[in-house]
Motif scaffolding. Structure first.
Motif, short mmCIF file in Angstrom:
data_model
loop_
_atom_site.label_atom_id
_atom_site.label_comp_id
_atom_site.label_asym_id
_atom_site.label_seq_id
_atom_site.Cartn_x
_atom_site.Cartn_y
_atom_site.Cartn_z
N GLN A 64 0.80 -1.21 0.00
CA GLN A 64 0.00 0.00 0.00
C GLN A 64 0.84 1.27 0.00
N GLU A 65 2.11 1.16 0.42
CA GLU A 65 2.98 2.34 0.45
C GLU A 65 3.19 2.92 -0.95
N PHE A 66 3.05 2.07 -1.98
CA PHE A 66 3.22 2.57 -3.35
C PHE A 66 2.10 3.53 -3.74
N SER A 67 0.99 3.51 -3.01
CA SER A 67 -0.11 4.43 -3.31
C SER A 67 0.27 5.88 -3.03
N SER A 68 1.28 6.08 -2.19
CA SER A 68 1.79 7.43 -1.95
C SER A 68 3.12 7.69 -2.66
N LEU A 69 3.88 6.63 -2.91
CA LEU A 69 5.17 6.79 -3.59
C LEU A 69 5.01 7.01 -5.09
N ALA A 70 4.07 6.30 -5.71
CA ALA A 70 3.78 6.45 -7.15
C ALA A 70 2.27 6.35 -7.32
N PRO A 71 1.53 7.34 -6.85
CA PRO A 71 0.07 7.23 -6.71
C PRO A 71 -0.70 6.97 -8.00
N GLU A 72 -0.39 7.68 -9.06
CA GLU A 72 -1.17 7.52 -10.29
C GLU A 72 -0.94 6.15 -10.92
N ALA A 73 0.32 5.74 -11.00
CA ALA A 73 0.64 4.43 -11.58
C ALA A 73 0.05 3.31 -10.71
N PHE A 74 0.11 3.47 -9.39
CA PHE A 74 -0.42 2.44 -8.50
C PHE A 74 -1.93 2.31 -8.68
N ARG A 75 -2.63 3.43 -8.74
CA ARG A 75 -4.09 3.38 -8.93
C ARG A 75 -4.44 2.76 -10.27
N ALA A 76 -3.66 3.07 -11.30
CA ALA A 76 -3.93 2.51 -12.62
C ALA A 76 -3.72 1.00 -12.62
N PHE A 77 -2.67 0.54 -11.93
CA PHE A 77 -2.44 -0.90 -11.85
C PHE A 77 -3.57 -1.60 -11.11
N ILE A 78 -3.99 -1.05 -9.99
CA ILE A 78 -5.06 -1.66 -9.20
C ILE A 78 -6.34 -1.74 -10.02
N ALA A 79 -6.65 -0.68 -10.76
CA ALA A 79 -7.85 -0.68 -11.60
C ALA A 79 -7.76 -1.75 -12.68
N PHE A 80 -6.58 -1.87 -13.30
CA PHE A 80 -6.36 -2.89 -14.32
C PHE A 80 -6.51 -4.29 -13.74
N ASP A 81 -5.87 -4.54 -12.61
CA ASP A 81 -5.91 -5.84 -11.98
C ASP A 81 -7.33 -6.24 -11.58
N GLN A 82 -8.07 -5.31 -11.02
CA GLN A 82 -9.44 -5.60 -10.61
C GLN A 82 -10.34 -5.88 -11.80
N GLN A 83 -10.15 -5.13 -12.89
CA GLN A 83 -10.95 -5.33 -14.09
C GLN A 83 -10.68 -6.70 -14.70
N VAL A 84 -9.42 -7.07 -14.76
CA VAL A 84 -9.03 -8.35 -15.34
C VAL A 84 -9.64 -9.52 -14.58
N MET A 85 -9.68 -9.42 -13.26
CA MET A 85 -10.09 -10.55 -12.44
C MET A 85 -11.60 -10.61 -12.20
N GLU A 86 -12.38 -9.78 -12.88
CA GLU A 86 -13.84 -9.91 -12.82
C GLU A 86 -14.30 -11.01 -13.77
N SER A 87 -15.43 -11.62 -13.45
CA SER A 87 -16.00 -12.63 -14.36
C SER A 87 -16.35 -11.99 -15.69
#
Length: 218
Positions: free
Chosen positions: A16-39
């Motif tokens: 979670q520390e990456f959310s403050s160290l590289a916030p935009e890239a971290f949020r983009a990765f989380i959004a990508f990962d969550q989208q991929v793992m949906e049915s």
């Protein structure tokens, strides 16, 4: 970090520390990962089993821990998990062997400037003469690993496609994409399983970032 210990479950909480160290890239990765793992075209259980297989290919212990738990929650049995892992093992070994045709070309001082051609894969059978017993043992393992079991042939071939994209073996991609199609996989299902591989490969790099944080703080 405890002296000399590189991996502990609790280290993963540092992600979670990456959310403050590289916030935009971290949020983009989380959004990508969550989208991929949906049915989608593929159900969540198969996606999570694929994620388990890919995690064993990347060798990320945090990803293994996370996605085994997710697969279990999604209804995967231990037997299904075992088959997914053995499919990954066969593909990882197969990737090394498949690239052996390039080694044969290099050893024979092939003058062709093209490093990858479909026709090069035909040289694979030469290993049956060079190292007959290990080759036969691998071929038997590979055939057993990807045949229908508690997971269908189609499910195993889709997992194989994901792992092939993780190892980066063009011969394996060619063989197993065609095998998945022959087993009934649609283009949409194939695309989704490739996205799982992409998310897990990126996620492996992200997850190992907690080790970088530990190293930096020493």
């Amino acid at each position: 970090m405890e002296e000399g210990i590189l991996y502990k479950k609790q280290y993963f909480t540092r992600l979670q520390e990456f959310s403050s160290l590289a916030p935009e890239a971290f949020r983009a990765f989380i959004a990508f990962d969550q989208q991929v793992m949906e049915s989608g075209s593929l159900d969540l259980k198969l996606k999570e089993l694929t994620a388990v297989a890919v995690a064993h290919t990347t060798g990320c212990p945090y990803c293994i821990e996370l996605h085994v738990g997710n697969a279990k929650t999604a209804g995967a049995s231990k037997e299904e998990m075992g088959e997914a892992i053995l499919t990954a093992a066969a593909l990882k070994a197969g990737s090394a062997l498949a690239h052996g045709v390039n080694a044969l070309n290099a050893y024979d001082e092939n003058k062709d400037d093209t490093l990858y051609k479909k026709s090069y894969f035909d040289r694979l059978s030469e290993f049956s003469k060079l190292v007959p017993q290990p080759f036969q043992a691998f071929a038997a393992f590979d055939a057993e690993a990807v045949k229908q079991g508690v997971l269908s042939a189609k499910e195993k071939e889709l997992i194989a496609v994901a792992v092939a994209h993780t190892t980066g073996c063009p011969y394996c991609i060619e063989v197993h994409t065609k095998a998945a199609k022959a087993a009934g996989a649609s283009l949409e299902e194939t695309a989704e399983v490739i996205m799982v591989a992409a998310a897990l490969k990126a996620g492996s790099a992200m997850a190992h970032g907690v080790n970088a944080l530990n190293a930096y703080d020493e």
